[in-house]
Design a protein around this motif. Structure first.
Motif, short mmCIF file in Angstrom:
data_model
loop_
_atom_site.label_atom_id
_atom_site.label_comp_id
_atom_site.label_asym_id
_atom_site.label_seq_id
_atom_site.Cartn_x
_atom_site.Cartn_y
_atom_site.Cartn_z
N HIS A 71 22.48 32.72 51.75
CA HIS A 71 23.59 33.65 51.64
C HIS A 71 23.18 35.01 52.22
CE1 HIS A 71 24.79 30.62 48.74
NE2 HIS A 71 26.02 31.08 48.84
N PRO B 63 28.57 37.72 48.40
CA PRO B 63 27.71 37.23 49.47
C PRO B 63 28.43 36.17 50.31
CG PRO B 63 26.69 36.85 47.32
CD PRO B 63 28.05 37.40 47.10
N ALA C 156 28.29 32.75 52.48
CA ALA C 156 27.49 31.52 52.56
C ALA C 156 26.98 31.33 53.99
CB ALA C 156 28.31 30.33 52.13
#
Length: 59
Positions: A15, A56, A58
């Motif tokens: 991430h 965040p 991916a």
């Protein structure tokens, strides 16, 4: 805060997060960083808050 040019931070999970974008997206954090009279501790706290609230991406 040491290096405002850092664009992405990658976690071991893959991430990523963009600390500068996180601060820009949160108005209170953005104002705190721009405030000339704000203490270093206050600015750090506001940046930390923006980063913790960011989502965040991916890998």
């Amino acid at each position: 805060m040491r290096d405002p040019t850092v664009s992405l931070f990658r976690f071991a999970s893959g991430h990523t997060i963009d600390p500068a974008a996180a601060v820009k997206e949160r108005e209170p954090s953005r104002k705190a960083v721009a405030e000339p009279g704000a203490s270093e501790a206050f600015r750090r706290g506001m940046v930390r808050t923006a980063i913790l609230l960011a989502r965040p991406l991916a890998a």
